[in-house]
Design an enzyme around this catalytic site. Structure first.
Site, PDB file in Angstrom:
ATOM      1  N   GLU A 100       0.842  -1.206   0.000  1.00 47.59           N
ATOM      2  CA  GLU A 100       0.000   0.000   0.000  1.00 47.59           C
ATOM      3  C   GLU A 100       0.874   1.252   0.000  1.00 47.59           C
ATOM      4  O   GLU A 100       2.019   1.209   0.474  1.00 47.59           O
ATOM      5  CB  GLU A 100      -0.862   0.027   1.278  1.00 47.59           C
ATOM      6  CG  GLU A 100      -2.320  -0.349   1.067  1.00 47.59           C
ATOM      7  CD  GLU A 100      -3.140   0.718   0.356  1.00 47.59           C
ATOM      8  OE1 GLU A 100      -2.581   1.563  -0.366  1.00 47.59           O
ATOM      9  OE2 GLU A 100      -4.373   0.700   0.517  1.00 47.59           O
ATOM     10  N   ASP A 115      -4.023   5.057   6.459  1.00 46.79           N
ATOM     11  CA  ASP A 115      -4.560   6.261   7.087  1.00 46.79           C
ATOM     12  C   ASP A 115      -5.530   5.800   8.179  1.00 46.79           C
ATOM     13  O   ASP A 115      -5.130   5.568   9.314  1.00 46.79           O
ATOM     14  CB  ASP A 115      -5.225   7.077   5.974  1.00 46.79           C
ATOM     15  CG  ASP A 115      -5.724   8.433   6.422  1.00 46.79           C
ATOM     16  OD1 ASP A 115      -5.200   8.974   7.396  1.00 46.79           O
ATOM     17  OD2 ASP A 115      -6.648   8.969   5.782  1.00 46.79           O
ATOM     18  N   LYS A 153      -0.006   6.637   9.116  1.00 45.12           N
ATOM     19  CA  LYS A 153      -0.413   7.747   9.992  1.00 45.12           C
ATOM     20  C   LYS A 153      -1.063   7.142  11.237  1.00 45.12           C
ATOM     21  O   LYS A 153      -2.277   6.930  11.241  1.00 45.12           O
ATOM     22  CB  LYS A 153      -1.458   8.619   9.292  1.00 45.12           C
ATOM     23  CG  LYS A 153      -0.984   9.400   8.089  1.00 45.12           C
ATOM     24  CD  LYS A 153      -2.165  10.236   7.565  1.00 45.12           C
ATOM     25  CE  LYS A 153      -1.849  10.939   6.287  1.00 45.12           C
ATOM     26  NZ  LYS A 153      -3.035  11.577   5.679  1.00 45.12           N
TER      27      LYS A 153
HETATM   28  P1  IMP Z   1      -7.496   4.412   4.634  1.00 44.26           P
HETATM   29  O1  IMP Z   1      -8.530   3.431   4.183  1.00 44.26           O
HETATM   30  O2  IMP Z   1      -8.096   5.559   5.395  1.00 44.26           O
HETATM   31  O3  IMP Z   1      -6.338   3.784   5.377  1.00 44.26           O
HETATM   32  O4  IMP Z   1      -6.934   5.119   3.339  1.00 44.26           O
HETATM   33  C1  IMP Z   1      -6.065   4.527   2.482  1.00 44.26           C
HETATM   34  C2  IMP Z   1      -6.071   5.252   1.164  1.00 44.26           C
HETATM   35  O5  IMP Z   1      -6.440   6.616   1.283  1.00 44.26           O
HETATM   36  C3  IMP Z   1      -4.672   5.253   0.595  1.00 44.26           C
HETATM   37  O6  IMP Z   1      -4.429   4.115  -0.192  1.00 44.26           O
HETATM   38  C4  IMP Z   1      -4.639   6.536  -0.199  1.00 44.26           C
HETATM   39  O7  IMP Z   1      -5.090   6.294  -1.511  1.00 44.26           O
HETATM   40  C5  IMP Z   1      -5.610   7.446   0.503  1.00 44.26           C
HETATM   41  N1  IMP Z   1      -4.938   8.405   1.401  1.00 44.26           N
HETATM   42  C6  IMP Z   1      -4.940   8.418   2.747  1.00 44.26           C
HETATM   43  N2  IMP Z   1      -4.220   9.436   3.235  1.00 44.26           N
HETATM   44  C7  IMP Z   1      -3.740  10.091   2.152  1.00 44.26           C
HETATM   45  C8  IMP Z   1      -2.889  11.261   2.002  1.00 44.26           C
HETATM   46  O8  IMP Z   1      -2.402  11.895   2.965  1.00 44.26           O
HETATM   47  N3  IMP Z   1      -2.600  11.609   0.730  1.00 44.26           N
HETATM   48  C9  IMP Z   1      -3.083  10.948  -0.366  1.00 44.26           C
HETATM   49  N4  IMP Z   1      -3.869   9.873  -0.258  1.00 44.26           N
HETATM   50  C10 IMP Z   1      -4.199   9.452   0.986  1.00 44.26           C
END
Ligand code: IMP
Length: 175
Positions: free
Chosen positions: A100, A104, A132
């Site tokens: 990945e 986030d 993060k």
């Molecule tokens: P999660 O499901 O919230 O963990 O998000 C994962 C996805 O969100 C990643 O694969 C990214 O495509 C997008 N994403 C999360 N944070 C960022 C960021 O700071 N910049 C750009 N894309 C992000």
């Protein structure tokens, strides 16, 4: 400095720092997976550059494939669960390393791993370039992490803002 639409991004992680870390992760994975012929599963679009750089530095026999899941809207994680698309290989009895760009909230990677687990792989590990911790909503064990970062919006080296900014060698952060 880079301006995309209404947002300005400033330097955060240099290309050299990224590449050095990718080499370290590749060396570690090559050690850990000796004799296992892992299948690298890159999550498009964000992980395309990281997955390619990691893959080309692995020194063990291995394969690569790419899948696609939910797209990310603007500067907020959608959190919507979506189907894995594009997986043509069988994952049964394979050692999978899901690659990945960023974890986030953790919802995307958890959903991807749950769906892959249904195919009865021998093992699943997660390699993410960025993590993060402050944004995490779902407990997830990350096996290989490039950089832990604060809860700010970043772009570059595969990561985008509204589809743009993926093609920088450095990672930048929203000012
Ligand atoms: P999660 O499901 O919230 O963990 O998000 C994962 C996805 O969100 C990643 O694969 C990214 O495509 C997008 N994403 C999360 N944070 C960022 C960021 O700071 N910049 C750009 N894309 C992000």
């Amino acid at each position: 400095m880079l301006t995309i639409k209404d947002k300005t991004f400033v330097p955060f992680i240099t290309a050299e720092t990224i590449q050095n870390r990718v080499l370290e992760l590749a060396a570690q994975i090559s050690l850990d997976y000796a004799g296992k012929q892992p299948l690298i599963v890159g999550v498009l679009n964000g992980a395309v550059l990281f997955a390619a750089d990691l893959f080309r530095n692995l020194t063990i026999p291995c394969e690569i494939t790419f899948i696609r899941v939910a797209s990310y809207q603007a500067t907020e994680s959608s959190g919507k669960l979506k189907q894995i698309l594009g997986l043509s290989e069988s994952v049964t009895d394979r050692h999978l390393i899901v690659v990945e760009d960023i974890v986030d909230t953790g919802l995307t990677i958890c959903e991807v791993c749950d769906q892959l687990r249904a195919g009865n792989p021998a093992s699943i590990a997660i390699a993410t370039l960025l993590f993060k911790p402050a944004a995490l909503k779902k407990e997830v064990a990350l096996d290989y992490v490039g950089f832990e970062i604060e809860n700010r919006f970043v772009l570059g080296y595969g990561l985008d803002y509204d589809g743009l900014g993926r093609n920088t060698k450095d990672i930048l952060v929203l000012q």
